[in-house]
Write a protein that holds these residues in place. Structure first.
Motif, PDB file in Angstrom:
ATOM      1  N   ASN A  52      31.750  16.213  61.154  1.00 38.90           N
ATOM      2  CA  ASN A  52      32.758  16.778  60.377  1.00 38.90           C
ATOM      3  C   ASN A  52      32.123  16.847  58.936  1.00 38.90           C
ATOM      4  O   ASN A  52      32.453  16.398  57.986  1.00 38.90           O
ATOM      5  CB  ASN A  52      33.767  15.773  60.255  1.00 38.90           C
ATOM      6  CG  ASN A  52      35.031  16.042  59.450  1.00 38.90           C
ATOM      7  OD1 ASN A  52      35.582  15.222  58.633  1.00 38.90           O
ATOM      8  ND2 ASN A  52      35.534  17.226  59.358  1.00 38.90           N
ATOM      9  N   ILE A  53      31.054  17.467  59.065  1.00 39.02           N
ATOM     10  CA  ILE A  53      30.343  17.954  57.759  1.00 39.02           C
ATOM     11  C   ILE A  53      29.839  19.413  57.749  1.00 39.02           C
ATOM     12  O   ILE A  53      29.564  19.936  56.557  1.00 39.02           O
ATOM     13  CB  ILE A  53      29.102  17.084  57.394  1.00 39.02           C
ATOM     14  CG1 ILE A  53      28.015  17.499  58.589  1.00 39.02           C
ATOM     15  CG2 ILE A  53      29.483  15.611  57.262  1.00 39.02           C
ATOM     16  CD1 ILE A  53      26.767  16.642  57.972  1.00 39.02           C
ATOM     17  N   GLY A  69      25.490  20.554  52.504  1.00 32.83           N
ATOM     18  CA  GLY A  69      25.238  21.585  51.272  1.00 32.83           C
ATOM     19  C   GLY A  69      25.111  22.880  51.696  1.00 32.83           C
ATOM     20  O   GLY A  69      25.709  23.842  51.059  1.00 32.83           O
ATOM     21  N   MET A  70      24.649  23.330  52.994  1.00 31.79           N
ATOM     22  CA  MET A  70      24.359  24.630  53.241  1.00 31.79           C
ATOM     23  C   MET A  70      25.810  25.300  53.719  1.00 31.79           C
ATOM     24  O   MET A  70      26.041  26.628  53.443  1.00 31.79           O
ATOM     25  CB  MET A  70      23.572  24.747  54.401  1.00 31.79           C
ATOM     26  CG  MET A  70      21.968  24.813  54.035  1.00 31.79           C
ATOM     27  SD  MET A  70      21.257  25.989  53.113  1.00 31.79           S
ATOM     28  CE  MET A  70      21.098  27.320  54.265  1.00 31.79           C
ATOM     29  N   PRO A 128      25.289  24.636  63.155  1.00 34.64           N
ATOM     30  CA  PRO A 128      24.169  25.135  61.959  1.00 34.64           C
ATOM     31  C   PRO A 128      23.542  24.208  61.185  1.00 34.64           C
ATOM     32  O   PRO A 128      22.489  24.317  60.652  1.00 34.64           O
ATOM     33  CB  PRO A 128      25.168  25.987  61.071  1.00 34.64           C
ATOM     34  CG  PRO A 128      26.243  25.211  60.920  1.00 34.64           C
ATOM     35  CD  PRO A 128      26.563  24.772  62.527  1.00 34.64           C
ATOM     36  N   PHE A 129      23.722  22.981  61.620  1.00 35.80           N
ATOM     37  CA  PHE A 129      23.230  21.470  60.639  1.00 35.80           C
ATOM     38  C   PHE A 129      21.468  21.625  60.908  1.00 35.80           C
ATOM     39  O   PHE A 129      21.026  21.728  61.883  1.00 35.80           O
ATOM     40  CB  PHE A 129      23.660  20.219  61.219  1.00 35.80           C
ATOM     41  CG  PHE A 129      23.251  19.389  60.555  1.00 35.80           C
ATOM     42  CD1 PHE A 129      23.781  19.118  59.195  1.00 35.80           C
ATOM     43  CD2 PHE A 129      22.597  18.076  61.090  1.00 35.80           C
ATOM     44  CE1 PHE A 129      23.249  17.819  58.430  1.00 35.80           C
ATOM     45  CE2 PHE A 129      22.220  17.201  60.268  1.00 35.80           C
ATOM     46  CZ  PHE A 129      22.530  16.808  58.907  1.00 35.80           C
ATOM     47  N   ARG A 130      20.790  21.682  59.807  1.00 42.18           N
ATOM     48  CA  ARG A 130      19.569  21.726  59.569  1.00 42.18           C
ATOM     49  C   ARG A 130      18.851  22.789  60.164  1.00 42.18           C
ATOM     50  O   ARG A 130      17.723  22.835  60.367  1.00 42.18           O
ATOM     51  CB  ARG A 130      19.091  20.278  60.131  1.00 42.18           C
ATOM     52  CG  ARG A 130      19.486  19.068  59.471  1.00 42.18           C
ATOM     53  CD  ARG A 130      18.817  17.866  59.912  1.00 42.18           C
ATOM     54  NE  ARG A 130      18.968  16.840  59.111  1.00 42.18           N
ATOM     55  CZ  ARG A 130      19.076  15.554  59.407  1.00 42.18           C
ATOM     56  NH1 ARG A 130      18.294  15.061  60.428  1.00 42.18           N
ATOM     57  NH2 ARG A 130      19.292  14.494  58.503  1.00 42.18           N
ATOM     58  N   ARG A 131      19.603  23.786  60.118  1.00 42.31           N
ATOM     59  CA  ARG A 131      19.051  25.243  60.585  1.00 42.31           C
ATOM     60  C   ARG A 131      18.863  26.060  59.257  1.00 42.31           C
ATOM     61  O   ARG A 131      19.250  26.068  58.479  1.00 42.31           O
ATOM     62  CB  ARG A 131      20.103  25.477  61.950  1.00 42.31           C
ATOM     63  CG  ARG A 131      20.267  24.843  62.955  1.00 42.31           C
ATOM     64  CD  ARG A 131      19.955  24.985  64.040  1.00 42.31           C
ATOM     65  NE  ARG A 131      19.402  26.276  64.700  1.00 42.31           N
ATOM     66  CZ  ARG A 131      20.097  27.229  65.438  1.00 42.31           C
ATOM     67  NH1 ARG A 131      21.331  26.709  65.952  1.00 42.31           N
ATOM     68  NH2 ARG A 131      19.402  28.157  65.961  1.00 42.31           N
ATOM     69  N   SER A 132      18.511  27.440  59.853  1.00 44.66           N
ATOM     70  CA  SER A 132      18.297  28.229  58.605  1.00 44.66           C
ATOM     71  C   SER A 132      19.549  28.819  57.909  1.00 44.66           C
ATOM     72  O   SER A 132      20.490  28.838  58.613  1.00 44.66           O
ATOM     73  CB  SER A 132      17.508  29.548  59.108  1.00 44.66           C
ATOM     74  OG  SER A 132      18.331  30.280  60.120  1.00 44.66           O
ATOM     75  N   HIS A 147      23.285  29.653  59.216  1.00 43.59           N
ATOM     76  CA  HIS A 147      24.693  29.184  58.204  1.00 43.59           C
ATOM     77  C   HIS A 147      25.543  30.200  58.178  1.00 43.59           C
ATOM     78  O   HIS A 147      26.775  30.257  58.260  1.00 43.59           O
ATOM     79  CB  HIS A 147      24.349  28.462  57.378  1.00 43.59           C
ATOM     80  CG  HIS A 147      23.897  26.881  57.325  1.00 43.59           C
ATOM     81  ND1 HIS A 147      24.824  25.771  57.275  1.00 43.59           N
ATOM     82  CD2 HIS A 147      22.754  26.044  57.891  1.00 43.59           C
ATOM     83  CE1 HIS A 147      24.370  24.796  57.876  1.00 43.59           C
ATOM     84  NE2 HIS A 147      23.105  24.906  57.720  1.00 43.59           N
ATOM     85  N   ARG A 148      24.997  31.425  57.592  1.00 41.49           N
ATOM     86  CA  ARG A 148      25.728  32.534  57.310  1.00 41.49           C
ATOM     87  C   ARG A 148      26.502  33.046  58.720  1.00 41.49           C
ATOM     88  O   ARG A 148      27.675  33.430  58.590  1.00 41.49           O
ATOM     89  CB  ARG A 148      25.097  33.643  56.719  1.00 41.49           C
ATOM     90  CG  ARG A 148      25.805  35.040  56.541  1.00 41.49           C
ATOM     91  CD  ARG A 148      24.933  35.638  55.743  1.00 41.49           C
ATOM     92  NE  ARG A 148      25.191  35.048  54.482  1.00 41.49           N
ATOM     93  CZ  ARG A 148      25.012  35.773  53.110  1.00 41.49           C
ATOM     94  NH1 ARG A 148      24.635  37.264  52.908  1.00 41.49           N
ATOM     95  NH2 ARG A 148      25.069  34.990  51.974  1.00 41.49           N
ATOM     96  N   GLU A 149      25.791  33.161  59.823  1.00 44.95           N
ATOM     97  CA  GLU A 149      26.302  33.657  61.055  1.00 44.95           C
ATOM     98  C   GLU A 149      27.501  32.723  61.434  1.00 44.95           C
ATOM     99  O   GLU A 149      28.696  33.322  61.882  1.00 44.95           O
ATOM    100  CB  GLU A 149      25.299  33.831  62.081  1.00 44.95           C
ATOM    101  CG  GLU A 149      24.161  34.915  62.089  1.00 44.95           C
ATOM    102  CD  GLU A 149      23.156  34.711  63.015  1.00 44.95           C
ATOM    103  OE1 GLU A 149      23.205  33.874  63.832  1.00 44.95           O
ATOM    104  OE2 GLU A 149      22.032  35.383  62.781  1.00 44.95           O
ATOM    105  N   THR A 150      27.305  31.606  61.534  1.00 42.65           N
ATOM    106  CA  THR A 150      28.297  30.367  61.648  1.00 42.65           C
ATOM    107  C   THR A 150      29.632  30.682  60.709  1.00 42.65           C
ATOM    108  O   THR A 150      30.554  30.625  61.198  1.00 42.65           O
ATOM    109  CB  THR A 150      27.891  29.121  61.551  1.00 42.65           C
ATOM    110  OG1 THR A 150      26.884  28.965  62.592  1.00 42.65           O
ATOM    111  CG2 THR A 150      28.973  28.108  62.174  1.00 42.65           C
TER     112      THR A 150
END
Length: 180
Positions: free
Chosen positions: A15-16, A52-53, A147-151, A155-158
């Motif tokens: 849930n983040i 944050g991302m 996307p957690f801890r990914r590029s 994050h944008r795609e998700t």
């Protein structure tokens, strides 16, 4: 007589990232006063801020995480929801392991977005019921990757995948409450 609000619960792992994004985007898109939206994690961190991302992607889409804090899922959240939208099939299974009775109200976000374009209902609850009956019409690939801890690209795609699905679901749900 006032109508009861239609309650939606978004669910992911902690849930983040995904479910807060679904929650905040749904809340922004859905008709004010008609819907309640919350989110939780099946392995939820209690009171953690949004990643944050994920928050940056939300801002790119024109929204802010505000004072968002994570929550762990519980039976009350499941039982009080008219519709539960999960990030993946695994999250859906986790919800159903806690409350098997939620089966007819629990979908992945991508599954429900596909179904609302194929089924009809007189109101949001009827739409959910019909989507449940027609679940076999949904595509096989209905998971939103973590996307957690990914590029930043992941994050944008998700975020874009969630945004498109939320707009589809919101548009359909709003059209059903606008008539009444």
């Amino acid at each position: 007589m006032a109508r009861q609000r239609f309650a939606i619960l978004a669910v992911c792992t902690a849930n983040i990232c995904r479910s807060p994004m679904i929650e905040i985007l749904l809340r922004a898109e859905l008709a004010v006063g008609e819907f309640e939206v919350a989110s939780a994690g099946v392995q939820g961190w209690d009171r953690a801020p949004m990643d944050g991302m994920a928050a940056m992607e939300l801002m790119r889409l024109g929204h802010t995480p505000g004072s968002f804090r994570s929550h762990a899922i519980d039976n009350y959240l499941i039982e009080s929801s008219d519709l539960i939208l999960t990030a993946t099939k695994w999250h859906r299974s986790e919800v159903l392991s806690m409350s098997p009775r939620a089966l007819r109200r629990t979908f992945t976000l991508m599954e429900f977005a596909a179904l609302v374009e194929k089924v009809d209902g007189a109101d949001p609850r009827a739409l959910v019921a019909e989507a449940s009956r027609q679940r076999s019409l949904a595509p096989a690939k209905v998971d939103i990757g973590d996307p957690f801890r990914r590029s930043p690209e992941v994050h944008r795609e998700t975020a874009d995948q969630i945004d498109v699905a939320v707009r589809t679901v919101s548009s359909r749900l709003n059209s059903l409450v606008a008539i009444a």
